[in-house]
Design an enzyme around this catalytic site. Structure first.
Site, PDB file in Angstrom:
ATOM      1  N   LYS A 156       0.839  -1.226   0.000  1.00  0.00           N
ATOM      2  CA  LYS A 156       0.000   0.000   0.000  1.00  0.00           C
ATOM      3  C   LYS A 156       0.865   1.264   0.000  1.00  0.00           C
ATOM      4  O   LYS A 156       0.599   2.198  -0.735  1.00  0.00           O
ATOM      5  CB  LYS A 156      -0.929   0.040   1.230  1.00  0.00           C
ATOM      6  CG  LYS A 156      -1.969  -1.046   1.279  1.00  0.00           C
ATOM      7  CD  LYS A 156      -2.976  -0.793   2.394  1.00  0.00           C
ATOM      8  CE  LYS A 156      -2.391  -0.752   3.793  1.00  0.00           C
ATOM      9  NZ  LYS A 156      -1.786  -2.008   4.277  1.00  0.00           N
ATOM     10  N   ARG A 204      -9.894   0.951   8.728  1.00  0.00           N
ATOM     11  CA  ARG A 204      -9.584  -0.451   9.037  1.00  0.00           C
ATOM     12  C   ARG A 204     -10.821  -1.151   9.596  1.00  0.00           C
ATOM     13  O   ARG A 204     -10.812  -2.379   9.698  1.00  0.00           O
ATOM     14  CB  ARG A 204      -8.496  -0.561  10.109  1.00  0.00           C
ATOM     15  CG  ARG A 204      -7.102  -0.137   9.705  1.00  0.00           C
ATOM     16  CD  ARG A 204      -6.347  -1.271   9.030  1.00  0.00           C
ATOM     17  NE  ARG A 204      -5.024  -1.562   9.529  1.00  0.00           N
ATOM     18  CZ  ARG A 204      -3.908  -0.883   9.234  1.00  0.00           C
ATOM     19  NH1 ARG A 204      -3.940   0.160   8.454  1.00  0.00           N
ATOM     20  NH2 ARG A 204      -2.745  -1.272   9.707  1.00  0.00           N
ATOM     21  N   ARG A 248      11.791  -8.804   4.563  1.00  0.00           N
ATOM     22  CA  ARG A 248      12.006  -7.400   4.944  1.00  0.00           C
ATOM     23  C   ARG A 248      12.810  -7.319   6.255  1.00  0.00           C
ATOM     24  O   ARG A 248      13.740  -6.542   6.372  1.00  0.00           O
ATOM     25  CB  ARG A 248      10.621  -6.746   5.122  1.00  0.00           C
ATOM     26  CG  ARG A 248      10.621  -5.247   5.187  1.00  0.00           C
ATOM     27  CD  ARG A 248       9.292  -4.717   4.671  1.00  0.00           C
ATOM     28  NE  ARG A 248       8.356  -4.412   5.746  1.00  0.00           N
ATOM     29  CZ  ARG A 248       7.107  -3.981   5.543  1.00  0.00           C
ATOM     30  NH1 ARG A 248       6.634  -3.838   4.324  1.00  0.00           N
ATOM     31  NH2 ARG A 248       6.319  -3.703   6.543  1.00  0.00           N
ATOM     32  N   ARG A 277      10.919  -2.659  12.225  1.00  0.00           N
ATOM     33  CA  ARG A 277       9.706  -2.164  12.872  1.00  0.00           C
ATOM     34  C   ARG A 277       9.261  -3.122  13.963  1.00  0.00           C
ATOM     35  O   ARG A 277       9.250  -4.337  13.747  1.00  0.00           O
ATOM     36  CB  ARG A 277       8.589  -2.011  11.818  1.00  0.00           C
ATOM     37  CG  ARG A 277       8.485  -0.595  11.286  1.00  0.00           C
ATOM     38  CD  ARG A 277       7.501  -0.522  10.155  1.00  0.00           C
ATOM     39  NE  ARG A 277       6.138  -0.928  10.521  1.00  0.00           N
ATOM     40  CZ  ARG A 277       5.099  -0.776   9.727  1.00  0.00           C
ATOM     41  NH1 ARG A 277       5.251  -0.233   8.536  1.00  0.00           N
ATOM     42  NH2 ARG A 277       3.906  -1.161  10.114  1.00  0.00           N
ATOM     43  N   ARG A 289      -1.800  -8.782  13.228  1.00  0.00           N
ATOM     44  CA  ARG A 289      -2.252  -7.760  12.267  1.00  0.00           C
ATOM     45  C   ARG A 289      -3.092  -8.396  11.149  1.00  0.00           C
ATOM     46  O   ARG A 289      -4.081  -7.824  10.700  1.00  0.00           O
ATOM     47  CB  ARG A 289      -1.041  -7.035  11.665  1.00  0.00           C
ATOM     48  CG  ARG A 289      -0.358  -6.118  12.666  1.00  0.00           C
ATOM     49  CD  ARG A 289       1.051  -5.766  12.250  1.00  0.00           C
ATOM     50  NE  ARG A 289       1.118  -4.854  11.130  1.00  0.00           N
ATOM     51  CZ  ARG A 289       2.218  -4.671  10.396  1.00  0.00           C
ATOM     52  NH1 ARG A 289       3.317  -5.342  10.648  1.00  0.00           N
ATOM     53  NH2 ARG A 289       2.208  -3.804   9.402  1.00  0.00           N
TER      54      ARG A 289
HETATM   55  P1  AMP Z   1       0.402   0.297   9.021  1.00  0.00           P
HETATM   56  O1  AMP Z   1       1.623   1.157   8.943  1.00  0.00           O
HETATM   57  O2  AMP Z   1      -0.738   0.792   8.187  1.00  0.00           O
HETATM   58  O3  AMP Z   1       0.704  -1.169   8.801  1.00  0.00           O
HETATM   59  O4  AMP Z   1      -0.135   0.410  10.537  1.00  0.00           O
HETATM   60  C1  AMP Z   1       0.680   0.025  11.621  1.00  0.00           C
HETATM   61  C2  AMP Z   1      -0.167  -0.090  12.874  1.00  0.00           C
HETATM   62  O5  AMP Z   1      -0.784   1.186  13.159  1.00  0.00           O
HETATM   63  C3  AMP Z   1      -1.342  -1.068  12.806  1.00  0.00           C
HETATM   64  O6  AMP Z   1      -0.962  -2.397  13.059  1.00  0.00           O
HETATM   65  C4  AMP Z   1      -2.256  -0.512  13.912  1.00  0.00           C
HETATM   66  O7  AMP Z   1      -1.748  -0.829  15.201  1.00  0.00           O
HETATM   67  C5  AMP Z   1      -2.082   0.993  13.709  1.00  0.00           C
HETATM   68  N1  AMP Z   1      -3.067   1.512  12.730  1.00  0.00           N
HETATM   69  C6  AMP Z   1      -2.799   2.051  11.499  1.00  0.00           C
HETATM   70  N2  AMP Z   1      -3.935   2.447  10.895  1.00  0.00           N
HETATM   71  C7  AMP Z   1      -4.942   2.146  11.758  1.00  0.00           C
HETATM   72  C8  AMP Z   1      -6.354   2.285  11.703  1.00  0.00           C
HETATM   73  N3  AMP Z   1      -6.977   2.820  10.623  1.00  0.00           N
HETATM   74  N4  AMP Z   1      -7.086   1.876  12.780  1.00  0.00           N
HETATM   75  C9  AMP Z   1      -6.487   1.343  13.879  1.00  0.00           C
HETATM   76  N5  AMP Z   1      -5.156   1.166  13.982  1.00  0.00           N
HETATM   77  C10 AMP Z   1      -4.380   1.559  12.944  1.00  0.00           C
END
Ligand code: AMP
Length: 208
Positions: free
Chosen positions: A13, A88, A127, A139, A150
């Site tokens: 993404k 989400r 990664r 990370r 996740r």
């Molecule tokens: P990402 O970088 O999009 O993979 O997001 C990393 C982490 O941020 C996720 O595993 C969640 O803990 C949190 N997160 C990101 N976007 C959301 C969202 N829309 N709702 C809830 N938690 C989020």
């Protein structure tokens, strides 16, 4: 143009969002980045966000919505945005739509990147290995354990979200397992097609 990009963790993404925003000169809004910034701020809320993110769980809707709404209303996002990692949950989607309606803003379309889960686990393992070999930071939520959490969160939430956007005639699905450039090309095709459709609709309305 206002776009939502859906897809599981490590589906690409972020990469695709950067390409879209670069080509169309619109703003990249990543909730993961917003929350990581808050997590590193050292506040009490930041500490809680960091713990939740490290475990792979979702951060609470009010915190995420507040961050998104603040960013969407900033002047640089007025010309258009790609939302990466949001919504989400169905409740995030509905609340966000209510907000957009109140602001007189419309989403143009949603892209779902569909990717096989085993491929994602392999991607994350690569990664992590590469980051370790090059001495880069890994990370905290890129461990296999956090990734599994996740993926479960994604799997639980995605079906209602997909149904919601499909019923609003906004959904476009792209196979995220294809080479990165092919995925980009297909996303650009969707954008061109949607743009043409809306131009025809505006033209027809003007003629009535
Ligand atoms: P990402 O970088 O999009 O993979 O997001 C990393 C982490 O941020 C996720 O595993 C969640 O803990 C949190 N997160 C990101 N976007 C959301 C969202 N829309 N709702 C809830 N938690 C989020």
């Amino acid at each position: 143009m206002r776009i939502v990009l859906l897809g599981p963790p490590a589906a690409g993404k972020g990469t695709q969002a950067k390409r879209i925003t670069g080509a169309y000169n619109i703003t990249h809004l990543s909730t993961g980045d917003m929350l990581r910034a808050q997590a590193s701020a050292g506040t009490e809320i930041g500490k809680r966000i960091r713990e939740t993110m490290s475990s792979g769980k979702l951060v609470s809707d009010p915190l995420v919505l507040a961050a998104v709404i603040e960013q969407v209303t900033r002047s640089d996002a007025r010309g258009g945005f790609v939302l990466d990692g949001f919504p989400r949950t169905i409740s995030q989607a509905v609340t966000f739509d209510d907000f957009l309606d109140a602001e007189g803003i419309e989403l143009d379309f949603v892209i779902e990147l569909r990717v096989d889960e085993q491929v994602l686990l392999d991607r994350i393992a690569t990664r992590t290995r590469e980051a370790e070999q090059t001495g880069n930071a890994v990370r905290a939520d890129d461990t296999q354990e956090a990734l599994k959490v996740r993926l479960v969160a994604y799997r639980e939430q995605i079906t209602p979200l997909i149904d919601y956007y499909r019923s609003r005639n906004l959904l476009n699905t792209v196979n995220g397992l294809q080479p990165v450039d092919v995925v980009t090309e297909q996303i650009f095709d969707v954008m061109k097609h949607r743009h043409e459709q809306s131009t025809i609709a505006i033209h027809n309305t003007a003629e009535q």
